[in-house]
Design a protein around this motif. Structure first.
Motif, short mmCIF file in Angstrom:
data_model
loop_
_atom_site.label_atom_id
_atom_site.label_comp_id
_atom_site.label_asym_id
_atom_site.label_seq_id
_atom_site.Cartn_x
_atom_site.Cartn_y
_atom_site.Cartn_z
N THR A 1 0.82 -1.22 0.00
CA THR A 1 0.00 0.00 0.00
C THR A 1 0.84 1.26 0.00
O THR A 1 0.30 2.36 -0.06
CB THR A 1 -0.92 0.03 1.23
OG1 THR A 1 -0.11 0.04 2.42
CG2 THR A 1 -1.86 -1.16 1.24
N ASN A 2 2.16 1.14 0.11
CA ASN A 2 3.09 2.27 0.22
C ASN A 2 2.88 3.03 1.53
O ASN A 2 3.16 4.23 1.62
CB ASN A 2 2.95 3.24 -0.97
CG ASN A 2 4.25 3.98 -1.25
OD1 ASN A 2 5.34 3.41 -1.13
ND2 ASN A 2 4.16 5.24 -1.63
N LEU B 1 9.87 5.07 -6.56
CA LEU B 1 9.19 5.93 -7.54
C LEU B 1 10.07 6.18 -8.75
O LEU B 1 9.61 6.09 -9.90
CB LEU B 1 8.78 7.25 -6.89
CG LEU B 1 8.04 8.24 -7.79
CD1 LEU B 1 6.74 7.64 -8.32
CD2 LEU B 1 7.77 9.55 -7.04
N GLU B 2 11.34 6.48 -8.52
CA GLU B 2 12.25 6.71 -9.64
C GLU B 2 12.43 5.44 -10.46
O GLU B 2 12.47 5.48 -11.70
CB GLU B 2 13.61 7.22 -9.15
CG GLU B 2 14.56 7.59 -10.29
CD GLU B 2 15.87 8.17 -9.82
OE1 GLU B 2 16.86 8.10 -10.58
OE2 GLU B 2 15.94 8.70 -8.69
N ALA B 3 12.51 4.30 -9.77
CA ALA B 3 12.62 3.03 -10.49
C ALA B 3 11.37 2.77 -11.32
O ALA B 3 11.45 2.33 -12.48
CB ALA B 3 12.83 1.88 -9.50
N GLU C 1 12.60 0.04 2.65
CA GLU C 1 12.38 1.38 3.20
C GLU C 1 12.98 2.44 2.28
O GLU C 1 14.19 2.57 2.20
CB GLU C 1 13.03 1.50 4.57
CG GLU C 1 12.45 0.59 5.63
CD GLU C 1 13.11 0.83 6.97
OE1 GLU C 1 12.47 1.43 7.83
OE2 GLU C 1 14.27 0.41 7.12
N MET C 2 12.11 3.22 1.63
CA MET C 2 12.58 4.30 0.78
C MET C 2 11.52 5.40 0.74
O MET C 2 10.32 5.11 0.67
CB MET C 2 12.83 3.81 -0.65
CG MET C 2 13.96 2.82 -0.80
SD MET C 2 14.18 2.25 -2.51
CE MET C 2 12.72 1.22 -2.71
N ASP D 1 8.03 2.79 -1.44
CA ASP D 1 8.83 1.73 -0.85
C ASP D 1 8.96 0.54 -1.79
O ASP D 1 8.30 0.45 -2.83
CB ASP D 1 8.28 1.33 0.52
CG ASP D 1 6.97 0.53 0.44
OD1 ASP D 1 6.39 0.44 -0.65
OD2 ASP D 1 6.54 0.02 1.48
N GLY D 2 9.82 -0.40 -1.41
CA GLY D 2 10.09 -1.55 -2.27
C GLY D 2 8.92 -2.51 -2.40
O GLY D 2 8.76 -3.16 -3.44
N HIS D 3 8.09 -2.61 -1.37
CA HIS D 3 6.93 -3.48 -1.46
C HIS D 3 5.92 -2.94 -2.47
O HIS D 3 5.34 -3.71 -3.25
CB HIS D 3 6.26 -3.63 -0.09
CG HIS D 3 6.93 -4.64 0.78
ND1 HIS D 3 6.85 -4.62 2.16
CD2 HIS D 3 7.70 -5.72 0.48
CE1 HIS D 3 7.52 -5.64 2.66
NE2 HIS D 3 8.06 -6.31 1.67
#
Length: 295
Positions: A11-12, A202-204, A229-230, A234-236
């Protein structure tokens, strides 16, 4: 205690525990926390790092206590309301001595601002909440500064022997400049020379969207490696977006994070992650990458 792993997958969102050191407010991802206990004076360890107060044994595990005020060069407190935040990440159980716990906030990664270069050595993000700034600390770096052997195990790459050069494009989402640089250096040493580095999910994701528009996705990305964690995304959430996209779902996604434990493994599996590896184990990351790229 209940932790952020109970949030719906992808869910970010995350839950941040807000705590105090002196008059300043800081945060930690609840997913890192095992429990919170009232402060008790630990047993000192001779010749320990100045930030290590000692050890204590609240259950059946011996836990090292780190004085977070000393790490941040903030005067210590009178210990009247002090607490120990007991954490688990990178397969380590560590207690952080703080001056008080404020509460838990459920927020979106979009609301976490990435710090600039002047403070990104101690912080992974900054949250503005009710006119108050909460600094999300980089606990992995705090521990690796105290005990470098707990950091990324770069020496593991040497055990892989002589490697052939491989130009398969690898997309990396990692917000820590230091870790991103180390991961890239390790992958290059392992033969993977075509690396596309991004600073968050987001950039990815935007990179992937650009490749989709160019109709070159099959040749532009062979594997994705992402932290959890970013700031921003996030990565999830990135993994869930990739695995629910008809054009991207066949790209292998490896989650490479300090947060990998049994509960987080289940969460990653539920959103379709192809592999999940705890962050110090860079040698294992290369072995899994080989399985996806060289098969």
């Amino acid at each position: 205690m209940d932790s952020g792993v109970l949030l719906e997958s992808g869910t970010n969102e995350l839950e941040i525990l807000e705590f105090k050191i002196g008059n300043n407010y800081y945060g930690i991802n609840v997913a890192k926390i095992r429990e919170i206990l009232s402060y008790q004076t630990p047993t000192p360890i001779p010749n320990a790092h100045p930030c290590i107060e000692g050890i204590f044994m609240p259950r059946d595990i011996i836990i090292t206590v780190i004085n977070l005020a000393k790490c941040l060069n903030i005067p210590d407190s009178n210990k009247a309301t002090d607490m120990n935040i007991i954490t688990n990440f990178n397969k380590l159980n560590v207690a952080f001595h703080v001056h008080g716990v404020v509460g838990i906030h459920r927020i979106s990664w979009e609301d976490i601002n990435k710090p600039d270069e002047t403070i990104n050595s101690i912080a992974t993000g900054i949250i503005k909440l009710e006119e108050k700034l909460i600094i999300v600390l980089d606990f992995e770096k705090i521990i690796s500064d105290i005990s470098p052997e707990t950091g990324l195990k770069v020496s593991d790459i040497n055990h892989l022997g002589v490697r052939n050069r491989n130009e398969a494009p690898i997309l990396i989402a990692e917000d820590s400049p230091l870790l991103s640089k180390l991961i890239q250096e390790c992958l290059i040493k392992a033969g993977y020379t075509n690396i596309i580095a991004t600073v968050n999910g987001l950039e990815a994701w935007n990179k992937l969207q650009g490749y989709k528009k160019s109709k070159t996705i099959e040749s532009d990305v062979k594997c994705i490696i992402t932290d959890i964690e970013m700031p921003q995304m996030d990565g999830h959430h990135l993994t869930k977006l990739v695995k629910t996209d008809p054009e991207l779902k066949n790209i292998p996604v490896i989650i490479f994070s300090s947060l990998i434990n049994e509960e987080m493994m289940r969460k990653g599996e539920s959103i379709g992650a192809d592999a999940q590896i705890t962050k110090p184990e860079i040698g294992s990351l290369v072995e899994v990458l080989d399985n996806f790229i060289l098969k």
